[in-house]
Motif scaffolding. Sequence first.
Motif, PDB file in Angstrom:
ATOM      1  N   SER A   1      12.831   3.059   9.589  1.00 42.20           N
ATOM      2  CA  SER A   1      14.095   2.453   9.982  1.00 42.20           C
ATOM      3  C   SER A   1      15.246   3.301   9.453  1.00 42.20           C
ATOM      4  CB  SER A   1      14.190   1.023   9.436  1.00 42.20           C
ATOM      5  OG  SER A   1      15.226   0.295  10.058  1.00 42.20           O
ATOM      6  N   TYR A   2      16.466   2.834   9.714  1.00 41.87           N
ATOM      7  CA  TYR A   2      17.661   3.520   9.240  1.00 41.87           C
ATOM      8  C   TYR A   2      18.794   2.516   9.128  1.00 41.87           C
ATOM      9  CZ  TYR A   2      19.206   3.218  14.069  1.00 41.87           C
ATOM     10  OH  TYR A   2      19.574   2.737  15.294  1.00 41.87           O
ATOM     11  N   TRP A   3      19.870   2.944   8.508  1.00 35.29           N
ATOM     12  CA  TRP A   3      21.088   2.136   8.384  1.00 35.29           C
ATOM     13  C   TRP A   3      22.281   3.071   8.464  1.00 35.29           C
ATOM     14  CZ3 TRP A   3      24.309   2.134   3.782  1.00 35.29           C
ATOM     15  CH2 TRP A   3      25.371   1.214   3.834  1.00 35.29           C
ATOM     16  N   GLU A   4      23.286   2.682   9.239  1.00 38.75           N
ATOM     17  CA  GLU A   4      24.525   3.440   9.333  1.00 38.75           C
ATOM     18  C   GLU A   4      25.618   2.668   8.612  1.00 38.75           C
ATOM     19  OE1 GLU A   4      24.738   5.782  13.351  1.00 38.75           O
ATOM     20  OE2 GLU A   4      23.953   3.765  13.745  1.00 38.75           O
ATOM     21  N   GLY A   5      25.973   3.139   7.431  1.00 41.49           N
ATOM     22  CA  GLY A   5      26.998   2.482   6.632  1.00 41.49           C
ATOM     23  C   GLY A   5      28.347   3.139   6.812  1.00 41.49           C
ATOM     24  N   PRO A   6      29.349   2.638   6.113  1.00 37.01           N
ATOM     25  CA  PRO A   6      30.702   3.175   6.262  1.00 37.01           C
ATOM     26  C   PRO A   6      30.852   4.597   5.718  1.00 37.01           C
ATOM     27  CG  PRO A   6      30.657   1.471   4.569  1.00 37.01           C
ATOM     28  CD  PRO A   6      29.309   1.483   5.219  1.00 37.01           C
ATOM     29  N   ARG A   7      30.037   4.983   4.725  1.00 42.30           N
ATOM     30  CA  ARG A   7      30.159   6.321   4.130  1.00 42.30           C
ATOM     31  C   ARG A   7      28.861   7.118   4.177  1.00 42.30           C
ATOM     32  NH1 ARG A   7      34.465   7.701   1.754  1.00 42.30           N
ATOM     33  NH2 ARG A   7      33.474   9.091   0.270  1.00 42.30           N
ATOM     34  N   GLU A   8      27.751   6.440   4.424  1.00 40.60           N
ATOM     35  CA  GLU A   8      26.443   7.094   4.417  1.00 40.60           C
ATOM     36  C   GLU A   8      25.584   6.566   5.560  1.00 40.60           C
ATOM     37  OE1 GLU A   8      25.018   7.818  -0.069  1.00 40.60           O
ATOM     38  OE2 GLU A   8      25.385   5.697   0.375  1.00 40.60           O
ATOM     39  N   THR A   9      24.635   7.408   5.949  1.00 42.61           N
ATOM     40  CA  THR A   9      23.559   6.975   6.829  1.00 42.61           C
ATOM     41  C   THR A   9      22.275   7.098   6.028  1.00 42.61           C
ATOM     42  OG1 THR A   9      24.674   7.658   8.863  1.00 42.61           O
ATOM     43  CG2 THR A   9      22.269   7.486   8.939  1.00 42.61           C
ATOM     44  N   ALA A  10      21.504   6.015   5.981  1.00 40.10           N
ATOM     45  CA  ALA A  10      20.251   6.002   5.229  1.00 40.10           C
ATOM     46  C   ALA A  10      19.075   6.073   6.184  1.00 40.10           C
ATOM     47  CB  ALA A  10      20.160   4.741   4.376  1.00 40.10           C
ATOM     48  N   LEU A  11      18.113   6.926   5.851  1.00 37.53           N
ATOM     49  CA  LEU A  11      16.860   7.022   6.583  1.00 37.53           C
ATOM     50  C   LEU A  11      15.764   6.514   5.657  1.00 37.53           C
ATOM     51  CD1 LEU A  11      17.301  10.638   8.013  1.00 37.53           C
ATOM     52  CD2 LEU A  11      17.895   8.469   9.126  1.00 37.53           C
ATOM     53  N   TYR A  12      14.941   5.568   6.127  1.00 34.81           N
ATOM     54  CA  TYR A  12      13.929   4.934   5.292  1.00 34.81           C
ATOM     55  C   TYR A  12      12.538   5.425   5.676  1.00 34.81           C
ATOM     56  CZ  TYR A  12      17.889   1.768   4.589  1.00 34.81           C
ATOM     57  OH  TYR A  12      19.128   1.243   4.324  1.00 34.81           O
ATOM     58  N   PHE A  13      11.937   6.190   4.772  1.00 34.70           N
ATOM     59  CA  PHE A  13      10.598   6.746   4.983  1.00 34.70           C
ATOM     60  C   PHE A  13       9.594   6.011   4.105  1.00 34.70           C
ATOM     61  CE2 PHE A  13      13.544  10.147   6.003  1.00 34.70           C
ATOM     62  CZ  PHE A  13      12.998  10.701   7.149  1.00 34.70           C
ATOM     63  N   TYR A  14       8.389   5.776   4.647  1.00 38.59           N
ATOM     64  CA  TYR A  14       7.319   5.118   3.894  1.00 38.59           C
ATOM     65  C   TYR A  14       6.031   5.907   4.033  1.00 38.59           C
ATOM     66  CZ  TYR A  14      10.510   1.263   3.308  1.00 38.59           C
ATOM     67  OH  TYR A  14      11.604   0.512   2.948  1.00 38.59           O
ATOM     68  N   GLY A  15       5.289   6.001   2.919  1.00 34.41           N
ATOM     69  CA  GLY A  15       4.016   6.712   2.900  1.00 34.41           C
ATOM     70  C   GLY A  15       3.272   6.425   1.613  1.00 34.41           C
TER      71      GLY A  15
ATOM     72  N   ALA B   1       0.794  -1.220   0.000  1.00 32.33           N
ATOM     73  CA  ALA B   1       0.000   0.000   0.000  1.00 32.33           C
ATOM     74  C   ALA B   1       0.829   1.275   0.000  1.00 32.33           C
ATOM     75  CB  ALA B   1      -0.922  -0.002   1.227  1.00 32.33           C
ATOM     76  N   THR B   2       2.110   1.174   0.300  1.00 34.97           N
ATOM     77  CA  THR B   2       2.905   2.393   0.446  1.00 34.97           C
ATOM     78  C   THR B   2       4.100   2.383  -0.505  1.00 34.97           C
ATOM     79  OG1 THR B   2       4.289   1.468   2.212  1.00 34.97           O
ATOM     80  CG2 THR B   2       2.276   2.642   2.887  1.00 34.97           C
ATOM     81  N   GLU B   3       4.753   3.528  -0.564  1.00 31.62           N
ATOM     82  CA  GLU B   3       5.996   3.685  -1.318  1.00 31.62           C
ATOM     83  C   GLU B   3       7.082   4.128  -0.345  1.00 31.62           C
ATOM     84  OE1 GLU B   3       5.156   6.431  -4.503  1.00 31.62           O
ATOM     85  OE2 GLU B   3       3.869   4.980  -5.528  1.00 31.62           O
ATOM     86  N   GLY B   4       8.325   3.836  -0.698  1.00 34.23           N
ATOM     87  CA  GLY B   4       9.433   4.175   0.173  1.00 34.23           C
ATOM     88  C   GLY B   4      10.408   5.145  -0.461  1.00 34.23           C
ATOM     89  N   VAL B   5      10.994   5.981   0.396  1.00 33.51           N
ATOM     90  CA  VAL B   5      12.047   6.913  -0.015  1.00 33.51           C
ATOM     91  C   VAL B   5      13.218   6.719   0.940  1.00 33.51           C
ATOM     92  CG1 VAL B   5      12.738   9.338  -0.187  1.00 33.51           C
ATOM     93  CG2 VAL B   5      10.466   8.637  -0.948  1.00 33.51           C
ATOM     94  N   GLY B   6      14.384   6.486   0.356  1.00 33.46           N
ATOM     95  CA  GLY B   6      15.604   6.423   1.144  1.00 33.46           C
ATOM     96  C   GLY B   6      16.354   7.734   1.024  1.00 33.46           C
ATOM     97  N   LEU B   7      16.634   8.338   2.152  1.00 32.46           N
ATOM     98  CA  LEU B   7      17.459   9.542   2.194  1.00 32.46           C
ATOM     99  C   LEU B   7      18.836   9.115   2.673  1.00 32.46           C
ATOM    100  CD1 LEU B   7      18.146  12.558   2.209  1.00 32.46           C
ATOM    101  CD2 LEU B   7      17.067  12.688   4.476  1.00 32.46           C
ATOM    102  N   TYR B   8      19.829   9.229   1.782  1.00 30.58           N
ATOM    103  CA  TYR B   8      21.189   8.820   2.093  1.00 30.58           C
ATOM    104  C   TYR B   8      22.021  10.063   2.390  1.00 30.58           C
ATOM    105  CZ  TYR B   8      20.026   4.142   0.564  1.00 30.58           C
ATOM    106  OH  TYR B   8      19.457   2.900   0.457  1.00 30.58           O
ATOM    107  N   LEU B   9      22.400  10.195   3.654  1.00 31.18           N
ATOM    108  CA  LEU B   9      23.174  11.346   4.110  1.00 31.18           C
ATOM    109  C   LEU B   9      24.660  11.041   4.003  1.00 31.18           C
ATOM    110  CD1 LEU B   9      21.072  12.039   7.308  1.00 31.18           C
ATOM    111  CD2 LEU B   9      20.971  13.315   5.149  1.00 31.18           C
ATOM    112  N   ASN B  10      25.404  11.983   3.453  1.00 36.58           N
ATOM    113  CA  ASN B  10      26.842  11.829   3.300  1.00 36.58           C
ATOM    114  C   ASN B  10      27.483  11.866   4.684  1.00 36.58           C
ATOM    115  OD1 ASN B  10      29.659  12.498   2.899  1.00 36.58           O
ATOM    116  ND2 ASN B  10      29.106  12.799   0.755  1.00 36.58           N
ATOM    117  N   GLY B  11      28.174  10.816   5.042  1.00 39.26           N
ATOM    118  CA  GLY B  11      28.761  10.725   6.378  1.00 39.26           C
ATOM    119  C   GLY B  11      30.242  10.959   6.447  1.00 39.26           C
ATOM    120  N   THR B  12      30.868  11.296   5.315  1.00 35.40           N
ATOM    121  CA  THR B  12      32.327  11.426   5.340  1.00 35.40           C
ATOM    122  C   THR B  12      32.883  12.654   4.630  1.00 35.40           C
ATOM    123  OG1 THR B  12      32.513  10.049   3.350  1.00 35.40           O
ATOM    124  CG2 THR B  12      32.680   8.916   5.478  1.00 35.40           C
ATOM    125  N   ASP B  13      32.141  13.258   3.723  1.00 33.05           N
ATOM    126  CA  ASP B  13      32.730  14.282   2.850  1.00 33.05           C
ATOM    127  C   ASP B  13      32.353  15.721   3.184  1.00 33.05           C
ATOM    128  OD1 ASP B  13      33.982  12.277   1.322  1.00 33.05           O
ATOM    129  OD2 ASP B  13      32.136  11.968   0.172  1.00 33.05           O
TER     130      ASP B  13
END
Length: 189
Positions: free
Chosen positions: A140-154, A98-110
Motif C-alpha cells: 500500500s501507500y499514503w500520500e501526505g501533505p509533505r511525504e509519500t509513504a510506500l509500505y513494503f512487507y516481507g 509472519a512478516t515485517e514491514g518497512v515504510g519508505l517515506y519520500l520527501n514530497g516538498t523539499d
Amino acid sequence: MPMLEITLNARLRPLDRGDVYEDPLLEELESRSPGSEIVGGGTMMSPEGEPLSCDVAIDLAGDPQAGLALVVDVLQRLGAPRGSTARLDDAGPVVFGATEGVGLYLNGTDLPRQVYADNDINELIGQLTARLGESGELHSYWEGPRETALYFYGPSARRMVELMRDVLDTHPLAQRSRLVNLTDPDAAL
C-alpha cells in the motif's frame, strides 16, 4: 454467532486491505467454513490521515476455536505482519504474524522542483520491487501533505532495506527519504 475481531499490524488503505487480506480470506471462509462471513472492517488513521493498522470483523459459523485457527492460518499465509492480533468474543488476544514491514517515506516538498518534474514515482517503485524479488512486496501507500509513504512487507525488514539500499542511494526521488520499521518502530533498520 461468535465474533472474531482481527487487528492487522499493517498500514493499508481500505481498498488494499480488501485486495491483500479480506478478499482471499473470504474465499477461504466460503470454502472451508460455510456460513462464516466478514461483517466489517476499518482502518485506524493518524490525525494526518495516514493508515496505522486495520481491522476485520468476522462472524464465525461452527466451532469457534476451529474458526479462529483457520482465520489465523490463512492470514499468516497471506503475510499478516508480526504484532497482528485475533480476539474471539471476550477472550484474550492471540498474537500472530509472519512478516515485517518497512515504510519508505519520500520527501514530497523539499527537493528541487526539477527532481519531481523529471522523475516518476512508478519507475522508482518498479526498481524497488525488482530489487526485492521474493524478499518483499509493496502492499500500500499514503500520500501526505509533505511525504509519500510506500509500505513494503516481507520476511525480514533488514533484508528488504539491504536490497533496496542501492536504489535509494541513487534514485533522485529518494533524496532526503527516511525508512521506518513498521512492525517494530523501536528497532533499527
